[in-house]
Design a protein around this motif. Structure first.
Motif, PDB file in Angstrom:
ATOM      1  N   ILE A 235       0.071   4.936  -4.190  1.00  0.00           N
ATOM      2  CA  ILE A 235      -1.405   4.420  -4.375  1.00  0.00           C
ATOM      3  C   ILE A 235      -2.201   4.064  -3.079  1.00  0.00           C
ATOM      4  O   ILE A 235      -3.272   4.495  -2.870  1.00  0.00           O
ATOM      5  CB  ILE A 235      -1.610   3.196  -5.094  1.00  0.00           C
ATOM      6  N   ALA A 236      -1.418   3.956  -2.010  1.00  0.00           N
ATOM      7  CA  ALA A 236      -1.760   3.728  -0.665  1.00  0.00           C
ATOM      8  C   ALA A 236      -0.652   4.017   0.538  1.00  0.00           C
ATOM      9  O   ALA A 236       0.401   3.810   0.233  1.00  0.00           O
ATOM     10  CB  ALA A 236      -2.409   2.226  -0.523  1.00  0.00           C
ATOM     11  N   ARG A 237      -1.059   4.545   1.495  1.00  0.00           N
ATOM     12  CA  ARG A 237      -0.008   4.900   2.536  1.00  0.00           C
ATOM     13  C   ARG A 237      -0.401   3.696   3.759  1.00  0.00           C
ATOM     14  O   ARG A 237      -1.034   4.034   4.750  1.00  0.00           O
ATOM     15  CB  ARG A 237      -0.192   6.169   3.175  1.00  0.00           C
ATOM     16  N   ASN A 238       0.143   2.639   3.736  1.00  0.00           N
ATOM     17  CA  ASN A 238      -0.029   1.589   4.730  1.00  0.00           C
ATOM     18  C   ASN A 238      -1.260   1.263   5.009  1.00  0.00           C
ATOM     19  O   ASN A 238      -1.649   0.753   6.470  1.00  0.00           O
ATOM     20  CB  ASN A 238       0.745   2.045   5.971  1.00  0.00           C
ATOM     21  N   ALA A 239      -2.314   1.610   4.107  1.00  0.00           N
ATOM     22  CA  ALA A 239      -3.808   1.250   4.601  1.00  0.00           C
ATOM     23  C   ALA A 239      -3.958  -0.275   4.195  1.00  0.00           C
ATOM     24  O   ALA A 239      -3.418  -0.827   3.354  1.00  0.00           O
ATOM     25  CB  ALA A 239      -4.468   2.210   3.470  1.00  0.00           C
ATOM     26  N   ILE A 242      -6.670  -3.500  -0.818  1.00  0.00           N
ATOM     27  CA  ILE A 242      -6.070  -3.845  -1.778  1.00  0.00           C
ATOM     28  C   ILE A 242      -5.028  -3.302  -2.525  1.00  0.00           C
ATOM     29  O   ILE A 242      -4.307  -3.893  -3.172  1.00  0.00           O
ATOM     30  CB  ILE A 242      -7.331  -4.407  -2.884  1.00  0.00           C
ATOM     31  N   TRP A 243      -5.086  -1.878  -2.420  1.00  0.00           N
ATOM     32  CA  TRP A 243      -3.918  -1.151  -3.151  1.00  0.00           C
ATOM     33  C   TRP A 243      -2.607  -1.145  -2.549  1.00  0.00           C
ATOM     34  O   TRP A 243      -1.806  -1.057  -3.332  1.00  0.00           O
ATOM     35  CB  TRP A 243      -4.546   0.317  -3.401  1.00  0.00           C
ATOM     36  N   SER A 244      -2.761  -1.493  -1.243  1.00  0.00           N
ATOM     37  CA  SER A 244      -1.322  -1.553  -0.589  1.00  0.00           C
ATOM     38  C   SER A 244      -0.967  -3.048  -0.911  1.00  0.00           C
ATOM     39  O   SER A 244       0.741  -3.065  -1.267  1.00  0.00           O
ATOM     40  CB  SER A 244      -1.506  -1.687   1.134  1.00  0.00           C
ATOM     41  N   LEU A 245      -1.563  -3.962  -1.119  1.00  0.00           N
ATOM     42  CA  LEU A 245      -1.043  -5.201  -1.765  1.00  0.00           C
ATOM     43  C   LEU A 245      -0.686  -5.003  -3.180  1.00  0.00           C
ATOM     44  O   LEU A 245       0.427  -5.544  -3.487  1.00  0.00           O
ATOM     45  CB  LEU A 245      -2.407  -6.301  -1.704  1.00  0.00           C
ATOM     46  N   ALA A 246      -1.459  -4.118  -4.109  1.00  0.00           N
ATOM     47  CA  ALA A 246      -0.987  -3.939  -5.178  1.00  0.00           C
ATOM     48  C   ALA A 246       0.553  -3.013  -5.294  1.00  0.00           C
ATOM     49  O   ALA A 246       1.514  -3.327  -6.070  1.00  0.00           O
ATOM     50  CB  ALA A 246      -1.767  -3.127  -6.142  1.00  0.00           C
ATOM     51  N   GLY A 247       0.754  -2.083  -4.378  1.00  0.00           N
ATOM     52  CA  GLY A 247       2.031  -1.382  -4.205  1.00  0.00           C
ATOM     53  C   GLY A 247       3.064  -2.565  -3.640  1.00  0.00           C
ATOM     54  O   GLY A 247       4.220  -2.240  -4.082  1.00  0.00           O
ATOM     55  N   MET A 248       2.893  -3.479  -2.966  1.00  0.00           N
ATOM     56  CA  MET A 248       3.801  -4.323  -2.639  1.00  0.00           C
ATOM     57  C   MET A 248       4.188  -5.211  -4.029  1.00  0.00           C
ATOM     58  O   MET A 248       5.291  -5.799  -4.048  1.00  0.00           O
ATOM     59  CB  MET A 248       3.325  -5.459  -1.616  1.00  0.00           C
ATOM     60  N   VAL A 249       3.395  -5.545  -4.676  1.00  0.00           N
ATOM     61  CA  VAL A 249       3.699  -6.604  -5.717  1.00  0.00           C
ATOM     62  C   VAL A 249       4.252  -5.935  -6.955  1.00  0.00           C
ATOM     63  O   VAL A 249       5.263  -6.345  -7.506  1.00  0.00           O
ATOM     64  CB  VAL A 249       2.342  -7.168  -6.340  1.00  0.00           C
ATOM     65  N   ALA A 250       3.598  -4.654  -7.072  1.00  0.00           N
ATOM     66  CA  ALA A 250       4.260  -3.877  -8.242  1.00  0.00           C
ATOM     67  C   ALA A 250       4.339  -2.256  -7.825  1.00  0.00           C
ATOM     68  O   ALA A 250       3.601  -1.556  -8.230  1.00  0.00           O
ATOM     69  CB  ALA A 250       3.357  -3.702  -9.459  1.00  0.00           C
ATOM     70  N   PRO A 251       5.670  -2.119  -7.203  1.00  0.00           N
ATOM     71  CA  PRO A 251       5.652  -0.774  -6.574  1.00  0.00           C
ATOM     72  C   PRO A 251       5.805   0.392  -7.668  1.00  0.00           C
ATOM     73  O   PRO A 251       5.299   1.466  -7.242  1.00  0.00           O
ATOM     74  CB  PRO A 251       6.729  -0.841  -5.512  1.00  0.00           C
TER      75      PRO A 251
END
Length: 411
Positions: A235-239, A242-251
């Motif tokens: 969903i994001a590549r280290n950007a 907000i989507w990087s945060l979402a990827g950290m919470v629910a990868p």
């Protein structure tokens, strides 16, 4: 304290300090490289050298547009004396010099004093230095073209504005991150549709040499679509968004939010364009709005990378220099911190630094959006000024940091 008094205390940094910072970064970063260098950039350079400049473009050999490859071909003879990595980085340094010149031109349109010294600061910005000296990327080139387009917008040279937009897109698809700004300006000013054609004309002109050499038109037309599919599982590549945060919470779940992210970005762009029709800004405020467009787009679009905020970095810096207030420079510092934190996270410090960068960018975007989101929040004019009536008009002239500006029609 008045804006004039504040600006008098915020002078451009001393040239020796900028040179020292740039030299220190070059000494530290030049020997290093990233995987993209060995996986993509160096093989492209070697292909040009092996086939020859003319024959190399007869068939596709890169997932970049040919515009960058033309420049790589121009620099390729240097590989007889230098290692390939140094050749690629020299091209990136040349792009950084072009970026500094473009900043100088934009500050000229904003009538900034000491603009040469301010423009020189560009080469020492961490996000710019890491992009060129470590990654060997060409982002500075498309950002330079975007800055030129914004300068043309300020000067109401709309044909040239669209021409530079086409040049920017010819180098990187990320140039569309600021597209809502140019669309809003063109609609607001009722720019002739014929002038809009300058953008595709410039793009086609830069593709023409490769087409004449034999590069298949279908491949050129789909390069950016194929780039978008490169990391389709993320969903994001280290950007720093907000989507990087979402990827950290629910990868595992985050990639399913692609549709939501795209809808949010398109909705924000539509809101931006609509609000720009009823709120007018001075020249500095216009640059701030261009930065906001880039922040919103990179902040909400899916599959963004850590370096995709570089355009916002430079636009918000130009705004801060033009405004000259502490609050404006604080906003620029917040954006630069967010961008740099994400780059550092990509280089090895991982998710915590990306999260810091995302927090900074989200806060900066909210601050930058306030004049559009609530233009009537500050209805008190600056001391000593009396507002002019806006007869039969739905126009509120604001600058991006919330200060009312009464300049007739706001242009």
């Amino acid at each position: 304290m008045s804006s004039t008094n504040v600006q008098a205390k915020l002078r451009a940094p001393a040239p020796w300090l900028v040179v020292l910072a740039a030299a220190g970064q070059a000494w530290l970063l030049w020997p290093l490289f990233t995987p993209d260098m060995t996986a993509y950039l160096i093989p492209w350079l070697e292909t040009i050298r092996a086939r020859g400049v003319l024959d190399a473009f007869a068939q596709p050999f890169s997932n970049y547009m040919p515009s960058y490859l033309y420049l790589l071909a121009v620099f390729s003879p240097l590989a007889a004396w230098l290692d390939p990595m140094s050749v690629i980085k020299l091209l990136s340094v040349a792009g950084t010099a072009a970026l500094a010149l473009a900043m100088h031109r934009l500050l000229g349109a904003l009538q900034v004093s000491e603009r040469a010294r301010w423009a020189a600061l560009v080469v020492a910005l961490p996000s710019v230095a890491f992009n060129a000296l470590l990654m060997g990327q060409c982002d500075a080139i498309y950002v330079a073209a975007c800055l030129m387009a914004v300068a043309m917008a300020i000067e109401r040279r709309h044909f040239a504005m669209f021409l530079w937009c086409g040049v920017a897109v010819a180098f990187k698809a990320q140039a569309v991150l600021v597209a809502p700004f140019f669309l809003a300006v063109a609609i607001q000013r009722r720019v002739s549709p014929a002038q809009w054609l300058a953008a595709p004309a410039a793009l086609l002109a830069l593709m023409l040499p490769a087409l004449l050499a034999g590069w298949p038109p279908a491949d050129l037309a789909t390069i950016y679509f194929r780039q978008a599919e490169t990391f389709s599982n993320d969903i994001a590549r280290n950007a720093p968004n907000i989507w990087s945060l979402a990827g950290m919470v629910a990868p595992d779940f985050a990639p399913r939010l692609f549709g939501l992210a795209l809808a949010a970005a398109l909705g924000a762009a539509a809101w931006f364009v609509a609000k720009m029709q009823i709120v007018r800004f001075g020249h500095a405020g216009l640059v701030g709005m261009a930065a906001l467009a880039a922040l919103l787009s990179a902040g909400l679009l899916p599959r963004m990378h850590e370096r995709y905020f570089m355009l916002a970095d430079l636009l918000i810096l130009a705004f801060a220099i033009a405004r000259g207030t502490r609050s404006a420079f604080a906003l620029a510092a917040l954006v630069q911190l967010g961008s740099f934190a994400a780059i550092v996270g990509y280089l090895g410090l991982g998710a915590p630094m990306v999260a810091v960068g995302a927090s900074c960018m989200i806060a900066a975007t909210w601050l930058a959006a306030r004049p559009l989101a609530n233009p009537n929040a500050n209805d008190n004019p600056p001391a000593g000024r009396t507002p002019r009536p806006t007869l039969l008009r739905r126009v509120v002239p604001y600058d991006i940091d919330g200060r009312l500006r009464f300049r007739g029609n706001g242009e």
